[in-house]
Design a protein around this motif. Structure first.
Motif, mmCIF file in Angstrom:
data_model
loop_
_atom_site.group_PDB
_atom_site.id
_atom_site.type_symbol
_atom_site.label_atom_id
_atom_site.label_comp_id
_atom_site.label_asym_id
_atom_site.label_seq_id
_atom_site.Cartn_x
_atom_site.Cartn_y
_atom_site.Cartn_z
ATOM 1 N N CYS A 1 15.467 -38.051 -20.125
ATOM 2 C CA CYS A 1 16.328 -36.933 -19.726
ATOM 3 C C CYS A 1 16.821 -36.219 -20.986
ATOM 4 O O CYS A 1 17.675 -36.756 -21.709
ATOM 5 N N SER B 1 20.012 -41.623 -14.807
ATOM 6 C CA SER B 1 19.196 -42.328 -15.821
ATOM 7 C C SER B 1 19.447 -43.833 -15.754
ATOM 8 O O SER B 1 20.586 -44.296 -15.557
ATOM 9 N N PHE C 1 15.354 -40.872 -14.206
ATOM 10 C CA PHE C 1 14.930 -40.944 -15.611
ATOM 11 C C PHE C 1 15.072 -42.384 -16.116
ATOM 12 O O PHE C 1 15.918 -43.149 -15.658
ATOM 13 N N LYS D 1 10.018 -41.512 -18.629
ATOM 14 C CA LYS D 1 10.526 -40.135 -18.578
ATOM 15 C C LYS D 1 11.927 -40.098 -19.153
ATOM 16 O O LYS D 1 12.798 -40.864 -18.724
#
Length: 778
Positions: free
Chosen positions: A661, A684, A629, A659
């Motif tokens: 999380c 992430s 992420f 993207k």
């Protein structure tokens, strides 16, 4: 091109004349002469140019021609109609040509002529045609011939001339009474060198009060020459006799001097005298006679023997004459008269006279004027001491010597001295303590003066002061000078920026010459210029002689045309404008800050640039290992709508470039919440914390922040992004979040703007902060 041609015309003409003399060419060609001569010059010298003829159109374009020299050429005839367009022509010299006749019918074209020299041509007779009578303005006439007849000058009988020159070296015949028709103040004759009977000629030399005899040469026997001069002196009864270009022994010259002494001659002048053989001292009684002045200039001694006990100069010092001039005579001294003399004027210029002249001499009680110009005098104190015994001295000229002033030596001047010229010496500022107190005129030009000190206060009756060509840097203070001062000359010094007050103090001076100085045109000069314009009637040479010297771009500009702007010269106006501009700019910035929140935009741009720089310098490949992420979001449930409705849509935008999380969709079911939090943060690239008062109250946010404190903040604080959704007072943050307090206090965070116009920049900045090349997997 024409201007350049004219500028170098005198040099070109000289070179062309030299070439003509060598090759025998005619240097007088219409295309050689400058076409703009009539606009700039009034004098043209074409002598020694081998000119053989003049064309009618030769001088047509030179309308302002006043003086023309055509001497030493090869003219055989002259038609004066070539000057029909030259009404301003005043002087014409056609001597030393080959003229045999004069075209009398064309003399009308030079009727305004004042000086005409036709001597030394091939004219056998001096007969002047009737047309010469129209030359009513003629004042000088030069002639020469081998024959003079009775009525040669009849057509000039009514002309009042000033000078007539007769070159009679080759005279063969003279008819008695011929010169009696001339009316002239001065007769200049080159005596005949032939064997003709000169008695009738000499008898007619009584037509003028001034007689000049030239080319008197006798190297062996001079009895005939002396006798001829005796006859001339006795019969001419002139008051002024001039002998020029004389070569004879000193004994014969003394005899001529003795003859003149006992005649009607009052003024005797001898120019270019070369004396030969012995330098003899003779005892002659000069106590009785009519001679008032004796002038001897340009003496060339070729004498190596001296007989007699005394130098011949002692004989001259004993003369009872009022005025004596011995110039260019190579004198190193002049003796003091042995008894009281009647000398009123002594001119001993251009010699080699040294200090000690007239030292202790008390036999010049009547001397009024003394001129020692251009000698080798050195000590001014010696000159002062010399004058102390001259009770009648009024004028003293010691210019052009080597005089210096020693301030340690007292100066004792004659109290009668009124005019003192000490120009062109080595005088310094100390001179003002060594000056006679009764001076009316003082000339100190061309010395080494840098200032005028208070010593000038002693000159109570000073009327004229000359200080040109010194090293003065400012105008002297006229308040320290005599109130009788009417003339002040300070031109050609190094005065750069004279003050208004300096010129104002000289308002009582009627004539001030201060031009040709090195004026520096700046703001300080403005007040001086205004004062100069007010005093322009007494400021001689204003405005032509007052020009800028500095700066270079203003060089040559007259001071009256120098007008600097008020802003550039008035510091108060300049400071006021600067302060006013700064105030306006500040108000404008405040306006922008208030209505457009300019600091916020600047802050956001700065953060964006800072992140771009850090991303560029980070090792992205290592940082991307195991990342799924771009960012993990931590927020309070109370802020759920803002996150789901605004934050996530604006970051992801449906293009899979970023993207996020989000625990609702990305936490793995069945795992403990803590494990999901830790695993999501680890996978992430960055962690986003949405800070608000609700965040502080959320228990789960505490866990997430705690993990972030111990996992991310210790490793790389750049991976932590704080978004301040609403302001959080510091007192609301629990003490156990001391790390968060420190971060919020010292670390930059992003504030959510309430204004919609700022949202676009906010999202762009946030997307740039979390953008990275992460291999996203489904």
């Amino acid at each position: 091109m024409s201007d350049t041609r004219h500028r170098f015309w005198p040099i070109f003409l000289l070179l062309h004349a030299m070439m003509a003399a060598i090759h025998g060419e005619d240097c007088f060609h219409p295309q050689i002469l400058p076409h703009k001569l009539s606009l700039l010059d009034t004098k043209l010298d074409l002598s020694h140019c081998n000119i053989t003829r003049l064309q009618p159109s030769t001088f047509r374009t030179y309308h302002n021609l006043q003086i023309l020299d055509l001497s030493y050429n090869a003219l055989e005839e002259l038609d004066f109609s070539v000057f029909q367009f030259h009404t301003t022509l005043q002087r014409l010299d056609i001597s030393y040509n080959q003229l045999r006749t004069i075209n009398c019918s064309t003399l009308q074209y030079i009727r305004g002529i004042t000086h005409l020299n036709m001597s030394y041509n091939y004219l056998e007779t001096m007969f002047l045609c009737k047309e010469f009578a129209i030359l009513t303005k003629l004042r000088y006439l030069g002639l020469s011939a081998t024959r003079i007849d009775r009525y040669d000058f009849v057509n000039l009988a009514h002309q009042e001339l000033e000078t007539v020159f007769l070159g009679l070296e080759h005279l063969q015949h003279y008819e008695s009474g011929s010169l009696q028709l001339l009316d002239t103040e001065k007769l200049h004759v080159v005596l005949p060198q032939t064997s003709m009977n000169t008695t009738p000629l000499y008898n007619d030399f009584n037509i003028s009060t001034t007689l000049e005899l030239s080319h008197i040469l006798c190297e062996e026997t001079c009895d005939l020459i002396v006798e001829d001069i005796r006859k001339i002196i006795q019969k001419s009864k002139v008051s002024k006799l001039i002998l020029s270009d004389v070569t004879m022994p000193w004994h014969e010259m003394i005899e001529i001097l003795s003859i003149s002494w006992r005649s009607t001659i009052e003024h005797l002048s001898i120019y270019r005298f070369t004396f030969i053989k012995e330098f003899v001292y003779e005892v002659i009684d000069f106590s009785q006679g009519s001679l008032k002045s004796l002038t001897v200039e340009n003496v060339i001694p070729q004498v190596f023997l001296q007989s007699g006990e005394e130098h011949p100069l002692h004989m001259i010092s004993k003369m009872f004459i009022e005025n004596l001039t011995l110039s260019y005579s190579e004198l190193s001294y002049f003796p003091c008269p042995p008894w009281p003399s009647i000398f009123r004027s002594l001119i001993l210029t251009n010699n080699r006279i040294t200090d000690g002249i007239f030292d202790g001499c008390s036999t010049l009680p009547n001397i009024q004027s003394l001129d020692f110009q251009n000698n080798v005098l050195e000590r001014l104190s010696s000159i002062a001491s010399m004058t102390s015994t001259m009770k009648s001295l009024k004028y003293l000229d010691v210019s052009g010597n080597r005089l210096y002033c020693d301030f340690r030596t007292a100066c004792q001047w004659s109290q009668s001295l009124l005019i003192l010229n000490i120009s062109r010496n080595k005088i310094s500022d100390s001179i003002f303590n060594c000056l006679p107190t009764n001076l009316e005129v003082l000339d100190l030009s061309g010395n080494q003066l840098s200032s005028v000190n208070n010593g000038i206060n002693h000159l109570k009756v000073l009327k004229e002061l000359y200080l040109s060509s010194n090293q003065l840097s400012h105008i002297p203070d006229c308040s320290h000078m005599s109130k009788n001062l009417i003339y002040l000359n300070i031109e050609e010094n190094i005065i750069h920026s004279p003050a208004k007050e300096q010129l104002s103090k000289c308002q009582h001076v009627k004539r001030i010459i201060a031009g040709k100085n090195t004026f520096q045109c700046n703001c300080e000069l403005r007040s001086f210029i205004r004062t100069a314009e007010d005093l322009h009637e007494s400021l001689i040479g204003w405005p032509q002689s007052f020009t800028c010297e500095y700066p270079q771009d203003l060089k040559g500009v007259m001071l009256k045309d120098f007008h600097p702007s008020e802003i550039s010269c008035n510091v108060f106006i300049l400071v006021g404008l600067i302060v006013g501009a700064m105030v306006v700019l500040l108000v404008f910035m405040l306006f922008l800050c208030k209505y457009y929140d300019l600091p916020w935009y600047i802050k956001m741009i700065f953060q964006w640039l800072r992140r771009k720089y850090r991303i560029r310098n980070n090792n992205n490949e290592e940082a991307m290992m195991g990342k799924c992420f771009h960012a993990f979001i931590s927020y309070s449930q109370q802020d759920y709508e803002w996150v789901t409705d605004l934050l996530i849509p604006n970051l992801e935008k449906g293009d899979n470039s970023i993207k996020i999380c989000h625990h609702i969709r990305d936490f793995i079911p069945g795992k403990a919440i803590i494990e999901n939090i830790i695993e999501s943060i680890e996978k992430s690239y960055k962690s986003i914390f949405v800070l608000s008062p609700n965040f502080v109250q959320s228990e789960w946010c505490h866990y997430e922040l705690y993990f972030a404190q111990h996992s991310l903040l210790g490793k790389n604080s750049d991976h932590l992004i704080l978004i301040l959704l609403e302001p959080i007072p510091q007192y609301l943050i629990p003490n156990k979040y001391s790390k968060l307090k420190a971060i919020m206090k010292h670390r930059t965070y992003m504030e959510w703007p309430k204004e919609k116009g700022k949202h676009g920049l906010f999202w762009a900045n946030l997307r740039e902060a979390i953008k990275a090349n992460i291999p996203l997997e489904e």
